[in-house]
Design a protein around this motif. Sequence first.
Motif, PDB file in Angstrom:
ATOM      1  N   GLY A 287     -25.977 -48.163 -21.082  1.00 51.48           N
ATOM      2  CA  GLY A 287     -24.592 -47.938 -20.696  1.00 51.48           C
ATOM      3  C   GLY A 287     -24.539 -47.451 -19.260  1.00 51.48           C
ATOM      4  O   GLY A 287     -25.467 -46.774 -18.780  1.00 51.48           O
ATOM      5  N   GLY A 288     -23.462 -47.793 -18.551  1.00 51.92           N
ATOM      6  CA  GLY A 288     -23.348 -47.371 -17.165  1.00 51.92           C
ATOM      7  C   GLY A 288     -24.511 -47.873 -16.339  1.00 51.92           C
ATOM      8  O   GLY A 288     -24.852 -49.055 -16.348  1.00 51.92           O
ATOM      9  N   GLU A 289     -25.179 -46.939 -15.635  1.00 51.44           N
ATOM     10  CA  GLU A 289     -26.333 -47.297 -14.810  1.00 51.44           C
ATOM     11  C   GLU A 289     -27.650 -46.884 -15.465  1.00 51.44           C
ATOM     12  O   GLU A 289     -28.680 -46.775 -14.802  1.00 51.44           O
ATOM     13  CB  GLU A 289     -26.221 -46.662 -13.422  1.00 51.44           C
ATOM     14  CG  GLU A 289     -26.247 -45.150 -13.395  1.00 51.44           C
ATOM     15  CD  GLU A 289     -24.873 -44.511 -13.569  1.00 51.44           C
ATOM     16  OE1 GLU A 289     -24.730 -43.349 -13.152  1.00 51.44           O
ATOM     17  OE2 GLU A 289     -23.955 -45.162 -14.108  1.00 51.44           O
ATOM     18  N   GLU A 290     -27.620 -46.661 -16.779  1.00 51.83           N
ATOM     19  CA  GLU A 290     -28.803 -46.194 -17.504  1.00 51.83           C
ATOM     20  C   GLU A 290     -29.403 -47.333 -18.332  1.00 51.83           C
ATOM     21  O   GLU A 290     -28.683 -48.039 -19.048  1.00 51.83           O
ATOM     22  CB  GLU A 290     -28.443 -45.018 -18.417  1.00 51.83           C
ATOM     23  CG  GLU A 290     -29.656 -44.303 -18.989  1.00 51.83           C
ATOM     24  CD  GLU A 290     -29.274 -43.024 -19.712  1.00 51.83           C
ATOM     25  OE1 GLU A 290     -30.187 -42.289 -20.118  1.00 51.83           O
ATOM     26  OE2 GLU A 290     -28.061 -42.767 -19.862  1.00 51.83           O
ATOM     27  N   PHE A 291     -30.711 -47.482 -18.237  1.00 51.46           N
ATOM     28  CA  PHE A 291     -31.421 -48.575 -18.899  1.00 51.46           C
ATOM     29  C   PHE A 291     -32.591 -47.999 -19.697  1.00 51.46           C
ATOM     30  O   PHE A 291     -33.012 -46.857 -19.488  1.00 51.46           O
ATOM     31  CB  PHE A 291     -31.960 -49.579 -17.875  1.00 51.46           C
ATOM     32  CG  PHE A 291     -30.896 -50.259 -17.063  1.00 51.46           C
ATOM     33  CD1 PHE A 291     -30.471 -51.537 -17.367  1.00 51.46           C
ATOM     34  CD2 PHE A 291     -30.313 -49.615 -15.976  1.00 51.46           C
ATOM     35  CE1 PHE A 291     -29.483 -52.167 -16.630  1.00 51.46           C
ATOM     36  CE2 PHE A 291     -29.331 -50.230 -15.220  1.00 51.46           C
ATOM     37  CZ  PHE A 291     -28.914 -51.498 -15.544  1.00 51.46           C
ATOM     38  N   ALA A 292     -33.126 -48.829 -20.600  1.00 49.34           N
ATOM     39  CA  ALA A 292     -34.297 -48.429 -21.384  1.00 49.34           C
ATOM     40  C   ALA A 292     -35.238 -49.608 -21.513  1.00 49.34           C
ATOM     41  O   ALA A 292     -34.810 -50.769 -21.542  1.00 49.34           O
ATOM     42  CB  ALA A 292     -33.889 -47.924 -22.768  1.00 49.34           C
ATOM     43  N   VAL A 293     -36.516 -49.304 -21.585  1.00 53.49           N
ATOM     44  CA  VAL A 293     -37.556 -50.310 -21.820  1.00 53.49           C
ATOM     45  C   VAL A 293     -38.395 -49.830 -22.992  1.00 53.49           C
ATOM     46  O   VAL A 293     -38.912 -48.703 -22.970  1.00 53.49           O
ATOM     47  CB  VAL A 293     -38.447 -50.516 -20.583  1.00 53.49           C
ATOM     48  CG1 VAL A 293     -39.466 -51.625 -20.854  1.00 53.49           C
ATOM     49  CG2 VAL A 293     -37.622 -50.842 -19.353  1.00 53.49           C
TER      50      VAL A 293
ATOM     51  N   HIS B  74     -16.831 -51.745  -6.593  1.00 55.90           N
ATOM     52  CA  HIS B  74     -17.327 -52.005  -7.946  1.00 55.90           C
ATOM     53  C   HIS B  74     -18.109 -53.316  -8.024  1.00 55.90           C
ATOM     54  O   HIS B  74     -19.063 -53.435  -8.804  1.00 55.90           O
ATOM     55  CB  HIS B  74     -16.162 -52.021  -8.935  1.00 55.90           C
ATOM     56  CG  HIS B  74     -15.592 -50.658  -9.185  1.00 55.90           C
ATOM     57  ND1 HIS B  74     -16.295 -49.653  -9.791  1.00 55.90           N
ATOM     58  CD2 HIS B  74     -14.379 -50.117  -8.874  1.00 55.90           C
ATOM     59  CE1 HIS B  74     -15.567 -48.561  -9.873  1.00 55.90           C
ATOM     60  NE2 HIS B  74     -14.388 -48.814  -9.327  1.00 55.90           N
ATOM     61  N   ALA B  75     -17.719 -54.298  -7.218  1.00 60.48           N
ATOM     62  CA  ALA B  75     -18.466 -55.565  -7.208  1.00 60.48           C
ATOM     63  C   ALA B  75     -19.883 -55.335  -6.711  1.00 60.48           C
ATOM     64  O   ALA B  75     -20.849 -55.900  -7.239  1.00 60.48           O
ATOM     65  CB  ALA B  75     -17.748 -56.592  -6.337  1.00 60.48           C
ATOM     66  N   GLY B  76     -20.025 -54.485  -5.690  1.00 59.24           N
ATOM     67  CA  GLY B  76     -21.359 -54.168  -5.196  1.00 59.24           C
ATOM     68  C   GLY B  76     -22.154 -53.374  -6.211  1.00 59.24           C
ATOM     69  O   GLY B  76     -23.369 -53.563  -6.358  1.00 59.24           O
ATOM     70  N   GLY B  77     -21.494 -52.455  -6.925  1.00 62.66           N
ATOM     71  CA  GLY B  77     -22.176 -51.713  -7.981  1.00 62.66           C
ATOM     72  C   GLY B  77     -22.669 -52.627  -9.079  1.00 62.66           C
ATOM     73  O   GLY B  77     -23.796 -52.478  -9.576  1.00 62.66           O
ATOM     74  N   ASP B  78     -21.819 -53.575  -9.476  1.00 63.92           N
ATOM     75  CA  ASP B  78     -22.249 -54.551 -10.486  1.00 63.92           C
ATOM     76  C   ASP B  78     -23.433 -55.366  -9.985  1.00 63.92           C
ATOM     77  O   ASP B  78     -24.376 -55.636 -10.744  1.00 63.92           O
ATOM     78  CB  ASP B  78     -21.090 -55.488 -10.842  1.00 63.92           C
ATOM     79  CG  ASP B  78     -19.993 -54.785 -11.627  1.00 63.92           C
ATOM     80  OD1 ASP B  78     -20.226 -53.660 -12.093  1.00 63.92           O
ATOM     81  OD2 ASP B  78     -18.896 -55.365 -11.756  1.00 63.92           O
TER      82      ASP B  78
ATOM     83  N   ASP C 160     -32.566 -44.461 -14.731  1.00 64.46           N
ATOM     84  CA  ASP C 160     -31.180 -44.345 -14.280  1.00 64.46           C
ATOM     85  C   ASP C 160     -31.163 -44.583 -12.774  1.00 64.46           C
ATOM     86  O   ASP C 160     -32.008 -44.047 -12.044  1.00 64.46           O
ATOM     87  CB  ASP C 160     -30.640 -42.952 -14.604  1.00 64.46           C
ATOM     88  CG  ASP C 160     -29.139 -42.852 -14.392  1.00 64.46           C
ATOM     89  OD1 ASP C 160     -28.388 -43.124 -15.343  1.00 64.46           O
ATOM     90  OD2 ASP C 160     -28.731 -42.510 -13.264  1.00 64.46           O
ATOM     91  N   VAL C 161     -30.216 -45.387 -12.303  1.00 64.74           N
ATOM     92  CA  VAL C 161     -30.121 -45.713 -10.881  1.00 64.74           C
ATOM     93  C   VAL C 161     -29.750 -44.456 -10.100  1.00 64.74           C
ATOM     94  O   VAL C 161     -28.801 -43.743 -10.451  1.00 64.74           O
ATOM     95  CB  VAL C 161     -29.073 -46.815 -10.639  1.00 64.74           C
ATOM     96  CG1 VAL C 161     -29.000 -47.167  -9.159  1.00 64.74           C
ATOM     97  CG2 VAL C 161     -29.417 -48.051 -11.457  1.00 64.74           C
ATOM     98  N   ASP C 162     -30.480 -44.194  -9.029  1.00 63.90           N
ATOM     99  CA  ASP C 162     -30.209 -43.025  -8.201  1.00 63.90           C
ATOM    100  C   ASP C 162     -28.978 -43.245  -7.327  1.00 63.90           C
ATOM    101  O   ASP C 162     -28.786 -44.337  -6.768  1.00 63.90           O
ATOM    102  CB  ASP C 162     -31.414 -42.723  -7.303  1.00 63.90           C
ATOM    103  CG  ASP C 162     -32.647 -42.323  -8.101  1.00 63.90           C
ATOM    104  OD1 ASP C 162     -32.472 -41.725  -9.191  1.00 63.90           O
ATOM    105  OD2 ASP C 162     -33.776 -42.610  -7.647  1.00 63.90           O
ATOM    106  N   HIS C 163     -28.159 -42.219  -7.217  1.00 65.91           N
ATOM    107  CA  HIS C 163     -26.984 -42.218  -6.339  1.00 65.91           C
ATOM    108  C   HIS C 163     -26.091 -43.439  -6.595  1.00 65.91           C
ATOM    109  O   HIS C 163     -25.585 -44.065  -5.653  1.00 65.91           O
ATOM    110  CB  HIS C 163     -27.412 -42.200  -4.866  1.00 65.91           C
ATOM    111  CG  HIS C 163     -28.273 -41.029  -4.505  1.00 65.91           C
ATOM    112  ND1 HIS C 163     -27.838 -39.715  -4.544  1.00 65.91           N
ATOM    113  CD2 HIS C 163     -29.582 -40.987  -4.108  1.00 65.91           C
ATOM    114  CE1 HIS C 163     -28.827 -38.908  -4.180  1.00 65.91           C
ATOM    115  NE2 HIS C 163     -29.894 -39.636  -3.911  1.00 65.91           N
TER     116      HIS C 163
END
Length: 384
Positions: free
Chosen positions: A295-301, A267-271, A254-257
């Motif tokens: 979803g959101g800023e959460e990823f899985a590998v 939002h463009a910078g967040g994307d 998950d992306v910090d902060h």
Amino acid sequence: MPPLDAATLLMVIAVIDVVACVVWLALGEGLRIAPRAARRLSAYHGLCALAWWPALPESMERLVALPLDVISAGLLTAGVRGLTRVRYEAWDIVAIVAFGLVATAFTAGDPDLSTARAVSNIAGGALALMAAWDVAVGAGFRGRLTTVLVLPYGVLAAGCFWRTAGLLGWVPPGFNLAGLGANAPLAMLRLIVDLAIATGLVALVMQRLIARVRHLTRRDALTGLLNRRALEEHLARLQAKTERGRPNAVLVLDVDHFKRINDELGHAGGDAALQHLSRVLGETLRDTDCFGRLGGEEFAVLLPDTDLDGAMLVAERLRDLLQKQPLAWGDKLWPISASFGVATMRAGDSKGQDALTRADAAMYAAKARGRNRVLRAAGEAEFA
């Protein structure tokens, strides 16, 4: 009803080619379906219509009809290759077309057209075999259907080589194949082959459209990574391997902060930050690994054939790599970090979801301990 003569059949073939020319042009330019391949196939049908139009005098055969035959065969093969995406280079197609054109030109001083016709048929047969190979390898259908799609190209190649052997005097006179203009059965066979090829090409287009839709339904629109649904499908397949004793692991990050990134960059910078993370981490993973956005800023590998120690090393490498490559946004560099949770898959897990839940909990524990770190799931040591 009297049987159709060769001239009538050739006219029918030409009309069908004209219609197919327009259809492929509409598919490529209007609907943007495989536009490059569609243009090649449109040109193929257009040139075939010109080459086989019965009104074309025999005196124009060496100058117009035979070169058009060779070029159209090359366009067909190039179009098939574009639809199947087996390969992208076309040097072999260009080489055979160039051979056919040059060899035909060298027969200009010979009043007998047999050699020129033989050269044209050799080139056409070779190109038909190449198209058959590309269909066989890249059609993406099951064996029997692929065989049906390959068959007309094989018939076309066989006809070309048989005609060549007759023109060069390599077969007894009674077994020669007369040209289409004087051979109604052969013209009928060519009509059937052309219809079969056209039908097969439509099937390839449909297969490509289905593959595109399937791809879109399994991909995250922003990052291009696997979406949650696709990840869960892969997770279930990995669970089946886990039940057979294979080691597999799951990372959740998950992306910090991230809220701060959105607030400061918009939002463009967040994307852009999510796309940056996807690109940086995706480039270092194996082809067998499954990288997706939950979803959101959460990823899985998903890491096939990877034990706990190996998964921890991978997660640490990804964490360090992301930290060392900040996001370039505007005229500044913005540091990006993520927190990682690691879990191994266990026999008896429900479609792998339990491992995903354990990794997710470990990720939140990593955030609670200061972020930008890697933690293994609780209880992993006893299962390692």
